[in-house]
Design a protein around this motif. Structure first.
Motif, PDB file in Angstrom:
ATOM      1  N   ASP A  13       0.815  -1.216   0.000  1.00  0.00           N
ATOM      2  CA  ASP A  13       0.000   0.000   0.000  1.00  0.00           C
ATOM      3  C   ASP A  13       0.846   1.262   0.000  1.00  0.00           C
ATOM      4  OD1 ASP A  13      -2.103  -1.750   2.278  1.00  0.00           O
ATOM      5  OD2 ASP A  13      -2.536  -1.369   0.153  1.00  0.00           O
ATOM      6  N   THR A  14       2.155   1.131   0.084  1.00  0.00           N
ATOM      7  CA  THR A  14       3.050   2.276   0.050  1.00  0.00           C
ATOM      8  C   THR A  14       2.935   3.001  -1.283  1.00  0.00           C
ATOM      9  OG1 THR A  14       4.622   1.319   1.621  1.00  0.00           O
ATOM     10  CG2 THR A  14       5.466   2.990   0.093  1.00  0.00           C
ATOM     11  N   ALA A  15       2.640   4.292  -1.230  1.00  0.00           N
ATOM     12  CA  ALA A  15       2.427   5.075  -2.441  1.00  0.00           C
ATOM     13  C   ALA A  15       2.142   6.523  -2.055  1.00  0.00           C
ATOM     14  CB  ALA A  15       1.236   4.533  -3.235  1.00  0.00           C
ATOM     15  N   VAL A  16       2.113   7.370  -3.069  1.00  0.00           N
ATOM     16  CA  VAL A  16       1.548   8.700  -2.895  1.00  0.00           C
ATOM     17  C   VAL A  16       0.068   8.609  -3.241  1.00  0.00           C
ATOM     18  CG1 VAL A  16       1.585  11.105  -3.632  1.00  0.00           C
ATOM     19  CG2 VAL A  16       3.731   9.816  -3.453  1.00  0.00           C
ATOM     20  N   TYR A  17      -0.769   9.094  -2.334  1.00  0.00           N
ATOM     21  CA  TYR A  17      -2.217   9.018  -2.505  1.00  0.00           C
ATOM     22  C   TYR A  17      -2.744  10.380  -2.947  1.00  0.00           C
ATOM     23  CZ  TYR A  17      -2.388   4.352  -0.546  1.00  0.00           C
ATOM     24  OH  TYR A  17      -2.226   3.000  -0.340  1.00  0.00           O
ATOM     25  N   TYR A  18      -3.529  10.352  -4.015  1.00  0.00           N
ATOM     26  CA  TYR A  18      -4.068  11.564  -4.603  1.00  0.00           C
ATOM     27  C   TYR A  18      -5.595  11.577  -4.510  1.00  0.00           C
ATOM     28  CZ  TYR A  18       0.518  12.053  -6.807  1.00  0.00           C
ATOM     29  OH  TYR A  18       1.866  12.175  -7.036  1.00  0.00           O
ATOM     30  N   CYS A  19      -6.112  12.746  -4.236  1.00  0.00           N
ATOM     31  CA  CYS A  19      -7.546  12.992  -4.259  1.00  0.00           C
ATOM     32  C   CYS A  19      -7.903  13.593  -5.621  1.00  0.00           C
ATOM     33  CB  CYS A  19      -7.885  13.965  -3.129  1.00  0.00           C
ATOM     34  SG  CYS A  19      -9.605  14.427  -3.016  1.00  0.00           S
TER      35      CYS A  19
ATOM     36  N   ARG B  37     -16.176   6.557 -11.764  1.00  0.00           N
ATOM     37  CA  ARG B  37     -15.115   6.623 -12.782  1.00  0.00           C
ATOM     38  C   ARG B  37     -13.802   6.162 -12.147  1.00  0.00           C
ATOM     39  NH1 ARG B  37     -18.471   7.267 -17.172  1.00  0.00           N
ATOM     40  NH2 ARG B  37     -20.242   8.491 -16.389  1.00  0.00           N
ATOM     41  N   THR B  38     -13.066   5.358 -12.883  1.00  0.00           N
ATOM     42  CA  THR B  38     -11.883   4.731 -12.295  1.00  0.00           C
ATOM     43  C   THR B  38     -10.586   5.009 -13.039  1.00  0.00           C
ATOM     44  OG1 THR B  38     -12.264   2.694 -13.536  1.00  0.00           O
ATOM     45  CG2 THR B  38     -13.308   2.857 -11.359  1.00  0.00           C
ATOM     46  N   THR B  39     -10.614   5.896 -14.020  1.00  0.00           N
ATOM     47  CA  THR B  39      -9.382   6.205 -14.746  1.00  0.00           C
ATOM     48  C   THR B  39      -9.037   7.679 -14.598  1.00  0.00           C
ATOM     49  OG1 THR B  39     -10.487   6.699 -16.844  1.00  0.00           O
ATOM     50  CG2 THR B  39      -9.896   4.404 -16.424  1.00  0.00           C
ATOM     51  N   THR B  40      -7.737   7.973 -14.644  1.00  0.00           N
ATOM     52  CA  THR B  40      -7.286   9.342 -14.381  1.00  0.00           C
ATOM     53  C   THR B  40      -7.841  10.381 -15.358  1.00  0.00           C
ATOM     54  OG1 THR B  40      -5.231   8.885 -15.575  1.00  0.00           O
ATOM     55  CG2 THR B  40      -5.197   8.586 -13.192  1.00  0.00           C
ATOM     56  N   PRO B  41      -7.984  10.082 -16.671  1.00  0.00           N
ATOM     57  CA  PRO B  41      -8.479  11.144 -17.573  1.00  0.00           C
ATOM     58  C   PRO B  41      -9.914  11.578 -17.281  1.00  0.00           C
ATOM     59  CG  PRO B  41      -7.414   9.407 -18.821  1.00  0.00           C
ATOM     60  CD  PRO B  41      -7.588   8.894 -17.418  1.00  0.00           C
ATOM     61  N   GLU B  42     -10.648  10.778 -16.523  1.00  0.00           N
ATOM     62  CA  GLU B  42     -12.053  11.107 -16.254  1.00  0.00           C
ATOM     63  C   GLU B  42     -12.227  12.124 -15.134  1.00  0.00           C
ATOM     64  OE1 GLU B  42     -14.711   7.362 -17.268  1.00  0.00           O
ATOM     65  OE2 GLU B  42     -13.076   6.782 -15.926  1.00  0.00           O
ATOM     66  N   TYR B  43     -11.139  12.510 -14.506  1.00  0.00           N
ATOM     67  CA  TYR B  43     -11.204  13.464 -13.403  1.00  0.00           C
ATOM     68  C   TYR B  43     -10.637  14.806 -13.813  1.00  0.00           C
ATOM     69  CZ  TYR B  43     -12.978   9.860 -10.430  1.00  0.00           C
ATOM     70  OH  TYR B  43     -13.786   8.900  -9.887  1.00  0.00           O
ATOM     71  N   ASP B  44     -11.279  15.852 -13.294  1.00  0.00           N
ATOM     72  CA  ASP B  44     -10.962  17.215 -13.713  1.00  0.00           C
ATOM     73  C   ASP B  44      -9.947  17.909 -12.814  1.00  0.00           C
ATOM     74  OD1 ASP B  44     -14.485  17.275 -14.063  1.00  0.00           O
ATOM     75  OD2 ASP B  44     -13.060  17.046 -15.719  1.00  0.00           O
ATOM     76  N   TYR B  45      -9.943  17.559 -11.544  1.00  0.00           N
ATOM     77  CA  TYR B  45      -9.111  18.265 -10.564  1.00  0.00           C
ATOM     78  C   TYR B  45      -8.352  17.252  -9.711  1.00  0.00           C
ATOM     79  CZ  TYR B  45     -12.473  21.872 -11.849  1.00  0.00           C
ATOM     80  OH  TYR B  45     -13.270  22.738 -12.544  1.00  0.00           O
ATOM     81  N   TRP B  46      -7.133  17.636  -9.340  1.00  0.00           N
ATOM     82  CA  TRP B  46      -6.262  16.761  -8.556  1.00  0.00           C
ATOM     83  C   TRP B  46      -5.585  17.532  -7.445  1.00  0.00           C
ATOM     84  CZ3 TRP B  46      -5.798  11.555  -9.481  1.00  0.00           C
ATOM     85  CH2 TRP B  46      -6.380  11.080 -10.667  1.00  0.00           C
ATOM     86  N   GLY B  47      -5.377  16.839  -6.330  1.00  0.00           N
ATOM     87  CA  GLY B  47      -4.554  17.403  -5.280  1.00  0.00           C
ATOM     88  C   GLY B  47      -3.087  17.114  -5.529  1.00  0.00           C
ATOM     89  N   GLN B  48      -2.235  17.558  -4.603  1.00  0.00           N
ATOM     90  CA  GLN B  48      -0.791  17.396  -4.744  1.00  0.00           C
ATOM     91  C   GLN B  48      -0.316  16.039  -4.218  1.00  0.00           C
ATOM     92  OE1 GLN B  48       1.337  19.616  -6.352  1.00  0.00           O
ATOM     93  NE2 GLN B  48      -0.671  20.340  -6.965  1.00  0.00           N
ATOM     94  N   GLY B  49      -1.162  15.361  -3.471  1.00  0.00           N
ATOM     95  CA  GLY B  49      -0.817  14.032  -2.982  1.00  0.00           C
ATOM     96  C   GLY B  49      -0.274  14.046  -1.564  1.00  0.00           C
TER      97      GLY B  49
END
Length: 128
Positions: free
Chosen positions: A90-96, A109-121
């Protein structure tokens, strides 16, 4: 425009728990589809858990099902990821991530292109 800020990452022993938080700015938060993704070193960013917009449904990656739980507090414009029984994988950078209210509210939606906004992690390290 939506801004997302994650918190709650850190170092934890295998078998332990962490709760990640994602605070969102902007209006109409309750109608956004929200998700958590993670990216381990040298790997792609993968879906972990998410809500469809208007929170009709939730979905989880198979590797975390039964261990992780996503929740949201619309009054606080915050989404959470409770992570239990953590293991070194489970070690990783987690993004919202946030997605506007379009398309069917039934599907997460489960793929990155389907999301409009991202946090820094926020980084999660699980020690064995």
């Amino acid at each position: 425009q939506v801004q997302l800020e994650e918190s709650g990452g850190g170092l934890v022993q295998a078998g332990g728990s962490l709760r990640l938080s994602c605070a969102a700015s902007g209006r109409s938060f309750s109608s956004y589809g929200m998700a958590w993704f993670r990216q381990a070193p040298g790997k792609e960013r993968d879906f972990v858990a998410g809500f469809s917009w208007n929170s009709v449904n939730t979905d989880y990656a198979g590797s975390v099902k039964g261990r992780f739980a996503i929740s949201r507090d619309n009054a606080k414009n915050t989404v959470y990821l409770q992570m239990n029984s953590l293991n070194p994988e489970d070690t990783a950078v987690y993004y919202c991530a946030a997605r506007g209210s379009r398309g069917s509210p039934l599907f997460v939606r489960t793929t990155t292109p389907e999301y409009d906004y991202w946090g820094q992690g926020t980084k999660v390290i699980v020690a064995s």
